[in-house]
Design a protein around this motif. Structure first.
Motif, PDB file in Angstrom:
ATOM      1  N   LEU A 230       0.821  -1.205   0.000  1.00 57.71           N
ATOM      2  CA  LEU A 230       0.000   0.000   0.000  1.00 57.71           C
ATOM      3  C   LEU A 230       0.857   1.257   0.000  1.00 57.71           C
ATOM      4  O   LEU A 230       0.556   2.231  -0.703  1.00 57.71           O
ATOM      5  CB  LEU A 230      -0.933  -0.009   1.215  1.00 57.71           C
ATOM      6  N   ARG A 231       1.945   1.237   0.781  1.00 55.75           N
ATOM      7  CA  ARG A 231       2.807   2.430   0.829  1.00 55.75           C
ATOM      8  C   ARG A 231       3.530   2.647  -0.492  1.00 55.75           C
ATOM      9  O   ARG A 231       3.586   3.776  -1.003  1.00 55.75           O
ATOM     10  CB  ARG A 231       3.814   2.293   1.977  1.00 55.75           C
ATOM     11  N   ILE A 232       4.086   1.583  -1.049  1.00 53.86           N
ATOM     12  CA  ILE A 232       4.824   1.729  -2.308  1.00 53.86           C
ATOM     13  C   ILE A 232       3.877   2.125  -3.446  1.00 53.86           C
ATOM     14  O   ILE A 232       4.187   3.007  -4.255  1.00 53.86           O
ATOM     15  CB  ILE A 232       5.574   0.428  -2.659  1.00 53.86           C
ATOM     16  N   ALA A 233       2.717   1.471  -3.522  1.00 52.59           N
ATOM     17  CA  ALA A 233       1.760   1.793  -4.591  1.00 52.59           C
ATOM     18  C   ALA A 233       1.273   3.229  -4.466  1.00 52.59           C
ATOM     19  O   ALA A 233       1.123   3.934  -5.472  1.00 52.59           O
ATOM     20  CB  ALA A 233       0.587   0.816  -4.548  1.00 52.59           C
ATOM     21  N   GLY A 234       1.023   3.688  -3.239  1.00 54.72           N
ATOM     22  CA  GLY A 234       0.604   5.071  -3.045  1.00 54.72           C
ATOM     23  C   GLY A 234       1.680   6.062  -3.436  1.00 54.72           C
ATOM     24  O   GLY A 234       1.410   7.078  -4.084  1.00 54.72           O
ATOM     25  N   ALA A 235       2.923   5.766  -3.041  1.00 50.63           N
ATOM     26  CA  ALA A 235       4.038   6.641  -3.406  1.00 50.63           C
ATOM     27  C   ALA A 235       4.190   6.720  -4.923  1.00 50.63           C
ATOM     28  O   ALA A 235       4.378   7.801  -5.490  1.00 50.63           O
ATOM     29  CB  ALA A 235       5.337   6.139  -2.772  1.00 50.63           C
ATOM     30  N   SER A 236       4.085   5.572  -5.587  1.00 48.82           N
ATOM     31  CA  SER A 236       4.206   5.538  -7.045  1.00 48.82           C
ATOM     32  C   SER A 236       3.086   6.328  -7.712  1.00 48.82           C
ATOM     33  O   SER A 236       3.323   7.104  -8.645  1.00 48.82           O
ATOM     34  CB  SER A 236       4.182   4.083  -7.526  1.00 48.82           C
ATOM     35  N   ALA A 237       1.853   6.164  -7.210  1.00 44.29           N
ATOM     36  CA  ALA A 237       0.704   6.833  -7.815  1.00 44.29           C
ATOM     37  C   ALA A 237       0.817   8.349  -7.703  1.00 44.29           C
ATOM     38  O   ALA A 237       0.642   9.078  -8.689  1.00 44.29           O
ATOM     39  CB  ALA A 237      -0.588   6.351  -7.156  1.00 44.29           C
ATOM     40  N   THR A 392      -0.375  28.888 -12.403  1.00 38.69           N
ATOM     41  CA  THR A 392       0.090  28.819 -11.012  1.00 38.69           C
ATOM     42  C   THR A 392      -0.666  27.747 -10.238  1.00 38.69           C
ATOM     43  O   THR A 392      -0.067  26.970  -9.477  1.00 38.69           O
ATOM     44  CB  THR A 392      -0.080  30.183 -10.323  1.00 38.69           C
ATOM     45  N   VAL A 393      -1.970  27.681 -10.417  1.00 33.74           N
ATOM     46  CA  VAL A 393      -2.764  26.649  -9.734  1.00 33.74           C
ATOM     47  C   VAL A 393      -2.327  25.258 -10.198  1.00 33.74           C
ATOM     48  O   VAL A 393      -2.197  24.323  -9.395  1.00 33.74           O
ATOM     49  CB  VAL A 393      -4.268  26.859 -10.001  1.00 33.74           C
ATOM     50  N   LEU A 394      -2.071  25.101 -11.488  1.00 32.80           N
ATOM     51  CA  LEU A 394      -1.603  23.822 -12.023  1.00 32.80           C
ATOM     52  C   LEU A 394      -0.257  23.444 -11.421  1.00 32.80           C
ATOM     53  O   LEU A 394      -0.029  22.278 -11.064  1.00 32.80           O
ATOM     54  CB  LEU A 394      -1.501  23.920 -13.553  1.00 32.80           C
ATOM     55  N   ALA A 395       0.639  24.402 -11.280  1.00 33.62           N
ATOM     56  CA  ALA A 395       1.957  24.148 -10.700  1.00 33.62           C
ATOM     57  C   ALA A 395       1.841  23.746  -9.234  1.00 33.62           C
ATOM     58  O   ALA A 395       2.556  22.847  -8.761  1.00 33.62           O
ATOM     59  CB  ALA A 395       2.841  25.387 -10.847  1.00 33.62           C
ATOM     60  N   LEU A 396       0.962  24.383  -8.485  1.00 33.88           N
ATOM     61  CA  LEU A 396       0.746  24.030  -7.077  1.00 33.88           C
ATOM     62  C   LEU A 396       0.195  22.615  -6.938  1.00 33.88           C
ATOM     63  O   LEU A 396       0.565  21.875  -6.022  1.00 33.88           O
ATOM     64  CB  LEU A 396      -0.217  25.025  -6.430  1.00 33.88           C
ATOM     65  N   CYS A 397      -0.680  22.228  -7.840  1.00 32.36           N
ATOM     66  CA  CYS A 397      -1.229  20.868  -7.828  1.00 32.36           C
ATOM     67  C   CYS A 397      -0.128  19.840  -8.050  1.00 32.36           C
ATOM     68  O   CYS A 397      -0.044  18.837  -7.340  1.00 32.36           O
ATOM     69  CB  CYS A 397      -2.311  20.743  -8.897  1.00 32.36           C
ATOM     70  N   SER A 398       0.736  20.084  -9.023  1.00 28.86           N
ATOM     71  CA  SER A 398       1.847  19.173  -9.295  1.00 28.86           C
ATOM     72  C   SER A 398       2.774  19.054  -8.085  1.00 28.86           C
ATOM     73  O   SER A 398       3.200  17.962  -7.717  1.00 28.86           O
ATOM     74  CB  SER A 398       2.627  19.664 -10.519  1.00 28.86           C
ATOM     75  N   LEU A 399       3.082  20.172  -7.462  1.00 28.36           N
ATOM     76  CA  LEU A 399       3.940  20.170  -6.274  1.00 28.36           C
ATOM     77  C   LEU A 399       3.310  19.363  -5.141  1.00 28.36           C
ATOM     78  O   LEU A 399       3.998  18.595  -4.456  1.00 28.36           O
ATOM     79  CB  LEU A 399       4.187  21.609  -5.819  1.00 28.36           C
ATOM     80  N   SER A 400       2.012  19.485  -4.953  1.00 30.70           N
ATOM     81  CA  SER A 400       1.323  18.742  -3.897  1.00 30.70           C
ATOM     82  C   SER A 400       1.433  17.237  -4.121  1.00 30.70           C
ATOM     83  O   SER A 400       1.686  16.479  -3.172  1.00 30.70           O
ATOM     84  CB  SER A 400      -0.157  19.160  -3.841  1.00 30.70           C
ATOM     85  N   PHE A 401       1.264  16.806  -5.361  1.00 33.04           N
ATOM     86  CA  PHE A 401       1.362  15.375  -5.650  1.00 33.04           C
ATOM     87  C   PHE A 401       2.789  14.862  -5.430  1.00 33.04           C
ATOM     88  O   PHE A 401       2.986  13.771  -4.879  1.00 33.04           O
ATOM     89  CB  PHE A 401       0.924  15.099  -7.087  1.00 33.04           C
ATOM     90  N   ALA A 402       3.785  15.626  -5.861  1.00 38.43           N
ATOM     91  CA  ALA A 402       5.170  15.212  -5.658  1.00 38.43           C
ATOM     92  C   ALA A 402       5.486  15.082  -4.169  1.00 38.43           C
ATOM     93  O   ALA A 402       6.143  14.134  -3.735  1.00 38.43           O
ATOM     94  CB  ALA A 402       6.120  16.209  -6.319  1.00 38.43           C
ATOM     95  N   ALA A 403       5.003  16.037  -3.374  1.00 40.07           N
ATOM     96  CA  ALA A 403       5.260  16.005  -1.934  1.00 40.07           C
ATOM     97  C   ALA A 403       4.559  14.825  -1.278  1.00 40.07           C
ATOM     98  O   ALA A 403       5.130  14.156  -0.395  1.00 40.07           O
ATOM     99  CB  ALA A 403       4.799  17.309  -1.301  1.00 40.07           C
ATOM    100  N   LEU A 404       3.332  14.518  -1.686  1.00 44.61           N
ATOM    101  CA  LEU A 404       2.612  13.384  -1.127  1.00 44.61           C
ATOM    102  C   LEU A 404       3.310  12.070  -1.456  1.00 44.61           C
ATOM    103  O   LEU A 404       3.448  11.184  -0.600  1.00 44.61           O
ATOM    104  CB  LEU A 404       1.180  13.358  -1.659  1.00 44.61           C
ATOM    105  N   GLY A 405       3.748  11.915  -2.712  1.00 43.48           N
ATOM    106  CA  GLY A 405       4.474  10.712  -3.096  1.00 43.48           C
ATOM    107  C   GLY A 405       5.751  10.551  -2.296  1.00 43.48           C
ATOM    108  O   GLY A 405       6.071   9.457  -1.807  1.00 43.48           O
ATOM    109  N   GLY A 406       6.509  11.639  -2.149  1.00 42.70           N
ATOM    110  CA  GLY A 406       7.743  11.589  -1.369  1.00 42.70           C
ATOM    111  C   GLY A 406       7.492  11.247   0.087  1.00 42.70           C
ATOM    112  O   GLY A 406       8.244  10.480   0.708  1.00 42.70           O
ATOM    113  N   ALA A 407       6.412  11.783   0.657  1.00 45.74           N
ATOM    114  CA  ALA A 407       6.094  11.507   2.061  1.00 45.74           C
ATOM    115  C   ALA A 407       5.760  10.032   2.271  1.00 45.74           C
ATOM    116  O   ALA A 407       6.195   9.418   3.260  1.00 45.74           O
ATOM    117  CB  ALA A 407       4.925  12.386   2.506  1.00 45.74           C
TER     118      ALA A 407
END
Length: 422
Positions: A230-237, A392-407
């Motif tokens: 679950l953790r690896i699949a979530g990080a990948s997604a 800018t909103v699109l860039a913030l969305c991308s950053l949020s996903f990258a941070a969630l995957g890394g976490a």
């Protein structure tokens, strides 16, 4: 992010003979199977305007041509892998491709938007049989650094698809109406089907699981209950979503936000492909030089940093007015950097998933893909229309996903370290 190797079960390899090196034909065939997905999604972007004009669909309705495909792909992805564990890899891939072609050529005859969306559902239900199971074939035939190199080479070739697909779609529109786009992708599918018939079967009958509903569901439950999975699949997604949000929102991004036309999707997709190919090349080079888990950690760090750079670039860019300009360059460099970092993660993390359950690789591949597909479907159908209001909103969305995957990856690494007493 500290990195450790994920421990494997004691019996970690089926008895399928391992090859030492992949040939060019095998690599191209597996890459062609992987490219089914991006060709099916990205080729139709330039046709959105004409489909909407003929059927009276607005931007949100047209996005369902993507989200319906991805949602069906996600649901059926749960079953393609276990079916390949029971019936064999080749049988499932060929059967899926045949159904996919029926759906694709059916789109050419679609009388309205509703039937077109239903045929996209049929495509989504069947396309995963080729794309998901082809990853399992790689791990069936190869192990260790050679598996990572082949996965990286496939990724390099696969990376071409998102860039050339919308360009190809634009060219096909020069021949006539939007139906030419579906016919062109269908012809590609026919070629892939012929190549697939020449692949070897990589799962011998004696290693297959029983073809019983209870057994198939049991394997999915066993894999799905694993916290590691679950953790690896979530990080990948979430990591992949940092890049995919630009692909899912390509039509409004290119046409409305950047003010370009049907033949101009290359402006966005060429930087994406350069990033993906460069990252995949580096993954292949690092196969014998760096621990796989450490490479994934570096990829997530890079994805977060690239997303921050992208946010800074679009914030600094002047108001976009259409045509080739400095502000256009600032708008597309960031997505290319994000694609490079995500490519460092993609191939290694797929192997991490497959190695968690070596005797149930099909089920592992299915569930590992399922999380990403569900998220991608939500991105295409719900998130992309909301976040493409401005850059800018699109860039913030991308950053949020990258941070969630890394976490999620950090959580996984720390959990593994605790289990090992490190």
């Amino acid at each position: 992010m500290d990195a450790v190797s994920t421990p494997l079960p004691a019996s970690h390899s089926p008895s399928t003979p391992q090859r030492r090196q992949a040939g060019a034909r095998l690599t191209l065939t597996l890459a062609s199977l992987a490219m089914i997905g991006p060709f099916t999604i990205d080729t139709i972007f330039p046709a959105f305007t004409r489909i909407g004009a003929e059927f009276g669909g607005d931007e949100v309705a047209l996005q369902q041509l993507i989200s319906a495909y991805l949602a069906a792909f996600a649901v059926m992805s749960i079953f393609h892998g276990p079916l390949s564990d029971a019936l064999g890899r080749k049988t499932v891939m060929i059967g899926g491709l045949v159904i996919y072609l029926i759906g694709m050529f059916g789109c050419v005859l679609a009388p309205n938007l509703e039937s077109l969306i239903l045929l996209r559902v049929l495509q989504g239900m069947s396309a995963g049989a080729a794309t998901i199971v082809s990853r399992v074939v790689i791990r069936d035939m190869f192990s260790g650094s050679e598996a990572q190199r082949l996965m990286a080479r496939v990724m390099m070739i696969f990376s071409v698809a998102p860039a050339i697909a919308p360009i190809l779609g634009g060219w096909l529109l020069l021949l006539g109406d939007w139906r030419w786009v579906f016919a062109g992708v269908g012809m590609y599918g026919v070629v892939v089907l012929i190549l697939t018939t020449r692949l070897p079967e990589t799962l011998p009958p004696e290693e297959r699981s029983p073809m019983r509903i209870r057994s198939l569901l049991a394997s999915l439950v066993h894999v799905g209950r694993s916290p590691m999975m679950l953790r690896i699949a979530g990080a990948s997604a979430f990591g992949f979503a940092a890049q995919f949000v630009f692909i899912a929102g390509a039509s409004p991004l290119v046409v409305r936000l950047l003010g370009l036309g049907e033949q101009d999707f290359w402006v966005l997709f060429v930087p994406l492909i350069i990033g993906m190919i460069s990252g995949a090349w580096l993954v292949g080079r690092a196969a014998n030089l760096m621990d796989r888990s450490r490479l994934i950690s570096l990829g997530f760090i890079g994805a977060v940093l690239a997303a921050l750079v992208n946010l800074g670039l679009v914030s600094l860019a002047p108001e976009y007015g259409g045509g080739l300009s400095w502000s256009l360059l600032l708008a597309v460099v960031g997505p290319g950097l994000i694609a490079f970092a995500v490519a460092l993660v993609f191939a290694p993390i797929q192997l991490e998933v497959l190695d968690l359950f070596p005797h149930q690789r099909g089920a592992a591949a299915s569930l590992g893909t399922f999380f990403g597909l569900v998220l991608n479907a939500l991105l295409a159908g719900a998130v992309a229309p909301l976040v493409t209001t401005n850059l800018t909103v699109l860039a913030l969305c991308s950053l949020s996903f990258a941070a969630l995957g890394g976490a999620l990856w950090v959580w996984h690494v720390r959990a593994v370290r605790r289990s090992m007493g490190v």
